[in-house]
Design an enzyme around this catalytic site. Structure first.
Site, PDB file in Angstrom:
ATOM      1  N   ARG A 236      26.403  -7.381  32.042  1.00  0.00           N
ATOM      2  CA  ARG A 236      26.362  -6.959  30.637  1.00  0.00           C
ATOM      3  C   ARG A 236      25.218  -7.702  29.948  1.00  0.00           C
ATOM      4  NH1 ARG A 236      28.944  -3.233  31.938  1.00  0.00           N
ATOM      5  NH2 ARG A 236      30.973  -2.510  31.177  1.00  0.00           N
ATOM      6  N   GLU A 265      22.092  -1.068  23.765  1.00  0.00           N
ATOM      7  CA  GLU A 265      21.813   0.047  24.680  1.00  0.00           C
ATOM      8  C   GLU A 265      21.939   1.369  23.938  1.00  0.00           C
ATOM      9  OE1 GLU A 265      24.313  -0.394  28.142  1.00  0.00           O
ATOM     10  OE2 GLU A 265      23.300  -2.229  28.747  1.00  0.00           O
ATOM     11  N   HIS A 284      21.267   1.289  32.658  1.00  0.00           N
ATOM     12  CA  HIS A 284      22.702   1.070  32.907  1.00  0.00           C
ATOM     13  C   HIS A 284      23.263   2.134  33.868  1.00  0.00           C
ATOM     14  CE1 HIS A 284      26.445  -1.031  31.112  1.00  0.00           C
ATOM     15  NE2 HIS A 284      26.702  -0.599  32.321  1.00  0.00           N
TER      16      HIS A 284
HETATM   17  P1  NAP Z   1      35.798  -8.690  38.783  1.00  0.00           P
HETATM   18  O1  NAP Z   1      36.204  -8.317  40.178  1.00  0.00           O
HETATM   19  O2  NAP Z   1      36.846  -8.893  37.759  1.00  0.00           O
HETATM   20  O3  NAP Z   1      34.855  -9.983  38.897  1.00  0.00           O
HETATM   21  C1  NAP Z   1      34.505 -10.746  37.814  1.00  0.00           C
HETATM   22  C2  NAP Z   1      34.474 -12.199  38.252  1.00  0.00           C
HETATM   23  O4  NAP Z   1      34.052 -12.973  37.121  1.00  0.00           O
HETATM   24  C3  NAP Z   1      35.831 -12.716  38.693  1.00  0.00           C
HETATM   25  O5  NAP Z   1      35.703 -13.369  39.932  1.00  0.00           O
HETATM   26  C4  NAP Z   1      36.232 -13.662  37.582  1.00  0.00           C
HETATM   27  O6  NAP Z   1      36.942 -14.805  38.029  1.00  0.00           O
HETATM   28  C5  NAP Z   1      34.893 -14.108  37.041  1.00  0.00           C
HETATM   29  N1  NAP Z   1      35.005 -14.539  35.645  1.00  0.00           N
HETATM   30  C6  NAP Z   1      35.602 -13.883  34.632  1.00  0.00           C
HETATM   31  N2  NAP Z   1      35.504 -14.582  33.497  1.00  0.00           N
HETATM   32  C7  NAP Z   1      34.839 -15.725  33.814  1.00  0.00           C
HETATM   33  C8  NAP Z   1      34.445 -16.861  33.070  1.00  0.00           C
HETATM   34  N3  NAP Z   1      34.746 -16.980  31.769  1.00  0.00           N
HETATM   35  N4  NAP Z   1      33.770 -17.847  33.695  1.00  0.00           N
HETATM   36  C9  NAP Z   1      33.487 -17.739  35.020  1.00  0.00           C
HETATM   37  N5  NAP Z   1      33.860 -16.692  35.785  1.00  0.00           N
HETATM   38  C10 NAP Z   1      34.524 -15.688  35.187  1.00  0.00           C
HETATM   39  O7  NAP Z   1      34.825  -7.577  38.171  1.00  0.00           O
HETATM   40  P2  NAP Z   1      33.770  -6.651  38.954  1.00  0.00           P
HETATM   41  O8  NAP Z   1      34.439  -5.388  39.352  1.00  0.00           O
HETATM   42  O9  NAP Z   1      33.082  -7.473  39.972  1.00  0.00           O
HETATM   43  O10 NAP Z   1      32.781  -6.316  37.733  1.00  0.00           O
HETATM   44  C11 NAP Z   1      32.089  -7.355  37.073  1.00  0.00           C
HETATM   45  C12 NAP Z   1      31.387  -6.820  35.837  1.00  0.00           C
HETATM   46  O11 NAP Z   1      30.262  -6.036  36.232  1.00  0.00           O
HETATM   47  C13 NAP Z   1      32.204  -5.850  34.982  1.00  0.00           C
HETATM   48  O12 NAP Z   1      33.062  -6.526  34.100  1.00  0.00           O
HETATM   49  C14 NAP Z   1      31.129  -5.069  34.231  1.00  0.00           C
HETATM   50  O13 NAP Z   1      30.840  -5.695  33.005  1.00  0.00           O
HETATM   51  C15 NAP Z   1      29.919  -5.166  35.166  1.00  0.00           C
HETATM   52  N6  NAP Z   1      29.575  -3.849  35.753  1.00  0.00           N
HETATM   53  C16 NAP Z   1      28.381  -3.277  35.456  1.00  0.00           C
HETATM   54  C17 NAP Z   1      28.053  -2.052  35.995  1.00  0.00           C
HETATM   55  C18 NAP Z   1      26.738  -1.381  35.700  1.00  0.00           C
HETATM   56  O14 NAP Z   1      26.696  -0.158  35.677  1.00  0.00           O
HETATM   57  N7  NAP Z   1      25.666  -2.100  35.500  1.00  0.00           N
HETATM   58  C19 NAP Z   1      28.952  -1.385  36.855  1.00  0.00           C
HETATM   59  C20 NAP Z   1      30.164  -2.009  37.149  1.00  0.00           C
HETATM   60  C21 NAP Z   1      30.476  -3.244  36.592  1.00  0.00           C
HETATM   61  P3  NAP Z   1      38.475 -14.745  38.520  1.00  0.00           P
HETATM   62  O15 NAP Z   1      38.445 -14.161  39.894  1.00  0.00           O
HETATM   63  O16 NAP Z   1      38.899 -16.168  38.470  1.00  0.00           O
HETATM   64  O17 NAP Z   1      39.214 -13.857  37.554  1.00  0.00           O
END
Ligand code: NAP
Length: 318
Positions: A236, A265, A284
């Site tokens: 993000r 965006e 994006h």
């Molecule tokens: P996820 O599986 O929930 O992974 C997020 C990771 O971040 C988790 O391991 C979490 O830790 C960690 N985290 C959360 N809050 C934190 C904090 N305050 N400090 C340190 N670590 C923290 O999510 P994902 O499916 O990988 O997706 C991640 C993000 O990618 C989404 O939220 C979205 O914003 C972005 N995204 C972007 C696109 C795009 O089109 N560019 C597409 C998909 C996703 P824990 O395991 O301890 O909870």
């Protein structure tokens, strides 16, 4: 049951919905709704299908007294006031997992494009500036043997790490919780944030956005990084201070960047970052493969209908 989608959806998705609910949708597949249009459109909705640019805040939720479910067509849901939804008994769902591989692929595409100056290379060919072979023509940065630092070691962060291993990279990560099983399975090691910043030749940001993570990467953090490091953000925009990133890239304190996300965006075309040759950009499109987007749409519909039928959705947020 009335269901409103804030974007025009593909016919096959709409057909499925129409068999079960009274369905209406915003007329455009690309143009976002204004807040005023959103407030008007959700008045009678029992369910909303939303995308990440819809500000589903307390005001919008209050304007939808019948609302039972917000089914978000994305894994990130920082556009939704989930606390307010909980207060109002509204279920929120998202689309994790199905987009992990596509988003990790795009992350790697930007990483490779930035490492090998692909936009500049393409322009050189198209604009007739390619004269001959020269030793250091558009010379880039090697992945093999380099260290990749991943901030956020969840689903997509780990998928990026698996790809990095295929490129013979050394993988380190920072996350709020350590992931010993993934460390072992992938061959990655946990480090404190400061160490990851210092060691990374490539830094990939794969965290969700939350207010406490705003500008996690600012001038101080960028100053810790190697001056030829490459930063890739497909998470993000608000996680990175764009002004500080611009200054670091312009002043040679950072090598290059690959960005799929921006604080605003669509990013304004006069944004300073877009003037830099060492920045690769995308609008994006992290999850945008045909297969993934259709799977995301399917899961969004299944989640929405499950809640409306008093069943447990497959991927709830609350
Ligand atoms: P996820 O599986 O929930 O992974 C997020 C990771 O971040 C988790 O391991 C979490 O830790 C960690 N985290 C959360 N809050 C934190 C904090 N305050 N400090 C340190 N670590 C923290 O999510 P994902 O499916 O990988 O997706 C991640 C993000 O990618 C989404 O939220 C979205 O914003 C972005 N995204 C972007 C696109 C795009 O089109 N560019 C597409 C998909 C996703 P824990 O395991 O301890 O909870």
């Amino acid at each position: 049951m009335n269901v409103f989608a804030t974007r025009k959806l593909p016919e096959e998705v709409v057909d499925k919905l129409k068999q079960q609910v009274t369905y209406s949708e915003w007329h455009s597949a690309e143009q976002p709704m204004t807040k005023a249009e959103l407030l008007e459109a959700v008045k009678d909705a029992d369910g909303i299908i939303s995308v990440l640019s819809d500000p589903l805040d307390a005001e919008v939720l209050a304007a939808a007294p019948n609302l039972k479910v917000i089914s978000q067509l994305a894994v990130g849901f920082n556009n939704i006031d989930v606390g307010e939804a909980i207060k109002r008994g509204i279920r929120v769902t998202n689309t994790p997992d199905v987009l992990t591989n596509a988003t990790a692929d795009l992350t790697f595409a930007l990483l490779l494009a930035a490492a090998r100056k692909l936009s500049a290379a393409s322009a050189e060919v198209r604009e007739g500036k390619w004269q001959s072979w020269s030793l250091l023509q558009l010379a880039g940065k090697e992945l093999s043997g380099a260290t990749i630092g991943i901030l956020g070691f969840g689903r997509i962060g780990q998928a990026v790490a698996r790809r990095a291993k295929g490129f013979d990279m050394n993988v380190i990560y920072w996350n709020r919780s350590k992931k010993p099983e993934a460390e072992q399975a992938i061959g990655a090691t946990y480090h404190e944030l400061e160490d990851v910043l210092k060691q990374a030749d490539f830094l990939v940001i794969m965290l969700p956005f939350a207010p406490e993570l705003k500008y996690l990467i600012g001038a101080e953090e960028l100053a810790l990084m190697k001056s030829d490091a490459i930063l890739v953000n497909t998470a993000r925009g608000g996680l990175v201070d764009e002004q500080a990133l611009y200054e670091a890239l312009k002043n040679g304190r950072l090598g290059a960047a690959g960005l799929d996300v921006f604080e605003q965006e669509p990013v304004p075309t006069d944004h300073p970052l877009l003037t830099l040759p060492n920045v690769e950009v995308a609008p994006h499109i992290g999850s945008s493969t045909v297969a993934t987007r259709m799977e995301m749409a399917d899961l969004t519909v299944r989640n929405l209908l499950a809640v409306l039928q008093n069943k447990e959705p497959e991927t709830p947020v609350n």
